[in-house]
Write a protein that holds these residues in place. Structure first.
Motif, PDB file in Angstrom:
ATOM      1  N   UNK A   1      18.462  17.301  16.622  1.00 18.63           N
ATOM      2  CA  UNK A   1      19.640  17.811  17.660  1.00 18.63           C
ATOM      3  C   UNK A   1      18.752  17.306  19.089  1.00 18.63           C
ATOM      4  N   UNK A   2      17.641  17.485  19.209  1.00 17.87           N
ATOM      5  CA  UNK A   2      17.003  17.427  20.724  1.00 17.87           C
ATOM      6  C   UNK A   2      16.878  15.884  20.789  1.00 17.87           C
ATOM      7  N   UNK A   3      16.631  14.991  19.796  1.00 17.03           N
ATOM      8  CA  UNK A   3      16.583  13.631  19.895  1.00 17.03           C
ATOM      9  C   UNK A   3      17.998  13.045  20.434  1.00 17.03           C
ATOM     10  N   UNK A   4      19.112  13.701  19.805  1.00 14.50           N
ATOM     11  CA  UNK A   4      20.337  13.184  20.009  1.00 14.50           C
ATOM     12  C   UNK A   4      20.727  13.670  21.372  1.00 14.50           C
ATOM     13  N   UNK A   5      20.444  15.077  21.958  1.00 16.82           N
ATOM     14  CA  UNK A   5      20.888  15.192  23.174  1.00 16.82           C
ATOM     15  C   UNK A   5      19.957  14.584  23.977  1.00 16.82           C
ATOM     16  N   UNK A   6      18.700  14.267  24.121  1.00 14.24           N
ATOM     17  CA  UNK A   6      18.048  13.438  24.950  1.00 14.24           C
ATOM     18  C   UNK A   6      18.487  11.959  25.093  1.00 14.24           C
ATOM     19  N   UNK A   7      18.889  11.445  23.940  1.00 18.57           N
ATOM     20  CA  UNK A   7      19.568  10.182  24.082  1.00 18.57           C
ATOM     21  C   UNK A   7      20.883  10.113  24.947  1.00 18.57           C
ATOM     22  N   UNK A   8      21.590  10.993  24.625  1.00 19.40           N
ATOM     23  CA  UNK A   8      22.967  11.064  25.052  1.00 19.40           C
ATOM     24  C   UNK A   8      22.851  11.614  26.753  1.00 19.40           C
ATOM     25  N   UNK A   9      22.080  12.234  27.093  1.00 16.07           N
ATOM     26  CA  UNK A   9      21.814  12.957  28.443  1.00 16.07           C
ATOM     27  C   UNK A   9      20.591  12.280  29.325  1.00 16.07           C
ATOM     28  N   UNK A  10      20.251  11.194  28.775  1.00 20.14           N
ATOM     29  CA  UNK A  10      19.282  10.625  29.622  1.00 20.14           C
ATOM     30  C   UNK A  10      19.627  10.079  31.033  1.00 20.14           C
ATOM     31  N   UNK A  11      18.980  10.546  31.934  1.00 13.07           N
ATOM     32  CA  UNK A  11      19.407  10.360  33.397  1.00 13.07           C
ATOM     33  C   UNK A  11      20.612  10.774  34.004  1.00 13.07           C
ATOM     34  N   UNK A  12      21.294  11.445  33.218  1.00 16.32           N
ATOM     35  CA  UNK A  12      22.356  12.234  33.681  1.00 16.32           C
ATOM     36  C   UNK A  12      22.057  13.426  34.458  1.00 16.32           C
ATOM     37  N   UNK A  13      22.867  13.815  35.595  1.00 13.20           N
ATOM     38  CA  UNK A  13      22.655  15.076  36.393  1.00 13.20           C
ATOM     39  C   UNK A  13      23.759  15.645  36.748  1.00 13.20           C
ATOM     40  N   UNK A  14      25.198  15.142  36.402  1.00 13.10           N
ATOM     41  CA  UNK A  14      26.322  15.884  36.522  1.00 13.10           C
ATOM     42  C   UNK A  14      26.386  16.961  35.687  1.00 13.10           C
ATOM     43  N   UNK A  15      26.342  18.475  36.472  1.00  9.24           N
ATOM     44  CA  UNK A  15      26.451  19.212  35.351  1.00  9.24           C
ATOM     45  C   UNK A  15      27.416  19.610  34.160  1.00  9.24           C
ATOM     46  N   UNK A  16      28.630  19.102  34.763  1.00  9.72           N
ATOM     47  CA  UNK A  16      29.937  19.349  33.808  1.00  9.72           C
ATOM     48  C   UNK A  16      29.823  18.472  32.557  1.00  9.72           C
ATOM     49  N   UNK A  17      29.324  17.064  32.915  1.00 14.40           N
ATOM     50  CA  UNK A  17      29.091  16.268  32.137  1.00 14.40           C
ATOM     51  C   UNK A  17      28.066  16.648  30.977  1.00 14.40           C
ATOM     52  N   UNK A  18      26.771  16.982  31.538  1.00 14.51           N
ATOM     53  CA  UNK A  18      25.807  17.572  30.566  1.00 14.51           C
ATOM     54  C   UNK A  18      26.289  18.854  29.835  1.00 14.51           C
ATOM     55  N   UNK A  19      26.821  19.628  30.174  1.00 15.31           N
ATOM     56  CA  UNK A  19      27.778  20.726  29.651  1.00 15.31           C
ATOM     57  C   UNK A  19      28.593  20.242  28.376  1.00 15.31           C
ATOM     58  N   UNK A  20      29.656  19.417  28.679  1.00 20.46           N
ATOM     59  CA  UNK A  20      30.347  18.926  27.833  1.00 20.46           C
ATOM     60  C   UNK A  20      29.831  18.015  26.596  1.00 20.46           C
ATOM     61  N   UNK A  21      28.581  17.268  26.914  1.00 25.29           N
ATOM     62  CA  UNK A  21      28.097  16.701  25.766  1.00 25.29           C
ATOM     63  C   UNK A  21      27.058  17.454  24.739  1.00 25.29           C
ATOM     64  N   UNK A  22      26.407  18.451  25.574  1.00 23.58           N
ATOM     65  CA  UNK A  22      25.752  19.578  24.934  1.00 23.58           C
ATOM     66  C   UNK A  22      26.617  20.230  24.077  1.00 23.58           C
ATOM     67  N   UNK A  23      27.564  20.932  24.466  1.00 24.18           N
ATOM     68  CA  UNK A  23      28.592  21.618  23.919  1.00 24.18           C
ATOM     69  C   UNK A  23      29.229  21.166  22.658  1.00 24.18           C
ATOM     70  N   UNK A  24      29.486  19.746  22.595  1.00 20.47           N
ATOM     71  CA  UNK A  24      29.967  19.026  21.714  1.00 20.47           C
ATOM     72  C   UNK A  24      29.111  19.059  20.345  1.00 20.47           C
ATOM     73  N   UNK A  25      27.936  18.299  20.977  1.00 26.76           N
ATOM     74  CA  UNK A  25      26.803  18.043  19.759  1.00 26.76           C
ATOM     75  C   UNK A  25      26.475  19.295  19.346  1.00 26.76           C
ATOM     76  N   UNK A  26      26.338  20.387  19.979  1.00 28.27           N
ATOM     77  CA  UNK A  26      25.869  21.767  19.450  1.00 28.27           C
ATOM     78  C   UNK A  26      26.994  22.347  18.370  1.00 28.27           C
TER      79      UNK A  26
END
Length: 150
Positions: free
Chosen positions: A6-31
């Protein structure tokens, strides 16, 4: 749950992203898809002093507004501490956004400067669905992912 994967997937998808909503959306979906017992997975964002509003989530509807003074999410925001609740019926002032929820895990989400961005909320229809390992692994990952959010 395989937290290393899960951490590997999140790291790959969120690398370099700083937008809070984009990070939340991706994290919630994957989790939501990774945790076998989470029936509702999402974020409540701090939108005003003492107020959480629904953010990105997966699952059925959630409460739209939660004050810091009420419920499990409010307790996590108010105290800054993880709330691991094996039986929501035993939690004083639990807010029943869904009548089927039996257990809950809520973690504060902060940026690198320590500013509270919101909380991550996992609800399950299974009693005692979440563990200390869930809390510890998710807290560490949230700190890393949201460090540069803004």
């Amino acid at each position: 749950m395989d937290y290393d994967r899960f951490a590997e997937t999140i790291d790959a998808l969120c690398h370099g992203e700083t937008d809070t909503v984009a990070l939340m959306a991706t994290f919630a979906c994957e989790l939501h898809h990774a945790h076998p017992l989470s029936d509702w997975t999402g974020f409540y964002r701090v939108t005003a002093p003492g107020t959480l509003k629904i953010g990105p989530y997966q699952g059925s509807h959630g409460c739209l507004v939660i004050p810091f003074s009420r419920g499990v999410c409010g307790a996590a925001a108010r105290t800054g501490e993880v709330q691991l609740v094996p039986d929501v019926d035993a939690f004083p002032d639990h807010i029943a956004c869904s009548s089927t929820t039996r257990s809950e895990l809520v973690l504060p989400v902060r940026d690198g400067a320590g500013r509270l961005l919101g909380v991550l909320d996992l609800d399950s229809n299974t009693p005692a669905a979440f563990t200390d390992e869930d809390a510890e692994r998710l807290a560490a990952l949230l700190a890393r992912v949201f460090r540069d959010a803004g």
